[in-house]
Design an enzyme around this catalytic site. Structure first.
Site, PDB file in Angstrom:
ATOM      1  N   HIS A 138    -102.248 -48.759-102.786  1.00  0.00           N
ATOM      2  CA  HIS A 138    -102.323 -47.831-101.648  1.00  0.00           C
ATOM      3  C   HIS A 138    -102.014 -48.559-100.338  1.00  0.00           C
ATOM      4  CE1 HIS A 138    -106.993 -48.397-101.078  1.00  0.00           C
ATOM      5  NE2 HIS A 138    -106.361 -49.180-100.240  1.00  0.00           N
ATOM      6  N   GLU A 143    -103.172 -42.900-101.632  1.00  0.00           N
ATOM      7  CA  GLU A 143    -103.458 -43.315-102.998  1.00  0.00           C
ATOM      8  C   GLU A 143    -102.281 -42.950-103.912  1.00  0.00           C
ATOM      9  OE1 GLU A 143    -105.878 -45.182-103.285  1.00  0.00           O
ATOM     10  OE2 GLU A 143    -107.747 -44.441-102.416  1.00  0.00           O
TER      11      GLU A 143
HETATM   12  C1  F6R Z   1    -107.821 -49.852 -94.283  1.00  0.00           C
HETATM   13  C2  F6R Z   1    -106.616 -49.539 -95.058  1.00  0.00           C
HETATM   14  C3  F6R Z   1    -106.526 -49.970 -96.480  1.00  0.00           C
HETATM   15  C4  F6R Z   1    -106.838 -51.451 -96.667  1.00  0.00           C
HETATM   16  C5  F6R Z   1    -106.773 -51.824 -98.149  1.00  0.00           C
HETATM   17  C6  F6R Z   1    -107.091 -53.289 -98.385  1.00  0.00           C
HETATM   18  O1  F6R Z   1    -107.679 -49.429 -92.939  1.00  0.00           O
HETATM   19  O2  F6R Z   1    -105.725 -48.905 -94.554  1.00  0.00           O
HETATM   20  O3  F6R Z   1    -105.238 -49.697 -96.975  1.00  0.00           O
HETATM   21  O4  F6R Z   1    -105.916 -52.215 -95.943  1.00  0.00           O
HETATM   22  O5  F6R Z   1    -107.676 -51.032 -98.858  1.00  0.00           O
HETATM   23  O6  F6R Z   1    -108.431 -53.539 -98.075  1.00  0.00           O
HETATM   24  P1  F6R Z   1    -109.020 -55.022 -98.206  1.00  0.00           P
HETATM   25  O7  F6R Z   1    -108.299 -55.829 -97.178  1.00  0.00           O
HETATM   26  O8  F6R Z   1    -110.476 -54.854 -97.875  1.00  0.00           O
HETATM   27  O9  F6R Z   1    -108.755 -55.470 -99.586  1.00  0.00           O
END
Ligand code: F6R
Length: 260
Positions: A138, A143
């Site tokens: 995503h 998603e």
């Molecule tokens: C959050 C967003 C998500 C995150 C992704 C990765 O604003 O847009 O796409 O970038 O879920 O999250 P981490 O970095 O926590 O693995």
């Protein structure tokens, strides 16, 4: 698609900060799309350091966050409002009236989404979108099976995303909101430039599919292959499933650059 592979997380964060800083210096009134999440902790820390030590000036910059959980008030410690102010906005000289994050408490989330999309257009569009990536590919909270033509709208989070984000809710996946407002794939793809960060082996499969896989809505990030100016900045764990490319290794710099 350009791919920068850094030896370590800190180098990855610095490489991304260099790109953001160059954008701010070249166009002081530039417009960013910004992510939250664990991957970009180091990027925001480095940007704060550049502001304090090198005078990086955010006073003309505008930002639009990619997403926000529906139902969480801005002062909730797990909300993306809270995250952004704590980890970035409170520490740099960005003007408060140039910060936009979807209003997760809007009575009409559909209407809020339409207004958000219009606000991006009225501002002149996004110059640089900074993205993280989910284990399922995503981007934003788009998603798998999101339409490539999607714009900002209320969405339901995938089960894997709820589980992955439980760590920001004291490990309790029941506390993770089920819905968010997210920029769409088209909103993101309309950005003039895109930089995506990924760290850790748990992202390596999604990164492989982003770079080498077919462009398919089952891996939303694969659409980035179609963007004319997209750079992935990875640590070597996130890059471990990539096929080597012929060019660009720079020994000793802590990074190598590949073009696919
Ligand atoms: C959050 C967003 C998500 C995150 C992704 C990765 O604003 O847009 O796409 O970038 O879920 O999250 P981490 O970095 O926590 O693995």
């Amino acid at each position: 698609m350009k791919v920068i592979v850094a030896d370590e997380y800190e180098i990855m964060s610095r490489e991304a900060a260099k790109i953001v800083a160059a954008e701010v210096r070249n166009k002081p009134d530039c417009i960013f799309a910004l992510p939250t999440g664990g991957t970009v902790f180091g990027l925001y820390e480095e940007l704060i350091r550049m502001h304090r030590e090198e005078g990086l000036d955010f006073s003309g910059v505008s930002t639009f966050n990619l997403d926000e959980y529906i139902g969480l008030p801005p002062d909730h410690p797990s909300s993306y409002h809270y995250y952004m102010y704590e980890r970035f906005f409170n520490h740099v000289n960005i003007s408060r009236d140039r910060i936009r994050i979807p209003n997760a408490l809007a009575e009409d989330p559909e209407g809020e989404s339409v207004a958000y999309e219009w606000a991006i257009k009225r501002a002149g569009g996004i110059d640089l979108a900074v993205l993280g990536i989910g284990r399922n590919g995503h981007i934003g909270f788009n998603e798998p099976r999101t339409e490539f033509g999607s714009v900002t709208r209320p969405i339901y989070l995938a089960k894997r995303t709820i589980e992955a984000n439980a760590r920001f809710f004291g490990g309790d996946s029941d506390s993770v909101p089920r819905q968010a407002i997210s920029m769409g794939i088209r909103t993101i793809m309309n950005s003039r430039r895109i930089v995506l960060l990924a760290s850790g082996t748990e992202k390596s499969r999604a990164i492989n599919q982003t770079v080498h896989g077919p462009v398919t809505d089952t891996v939303p990030s694969s659409v980035l292959q179609l963007h004319p100016d997209c750079t992935l900045i990875l640590d070597k764990e996130a890059a471990c499933e990539l096929e080597p490319s012929a060019n660009g290794f720079v020994p000793g710099s802590g990074t190598k650059t590949m073009v696919y």
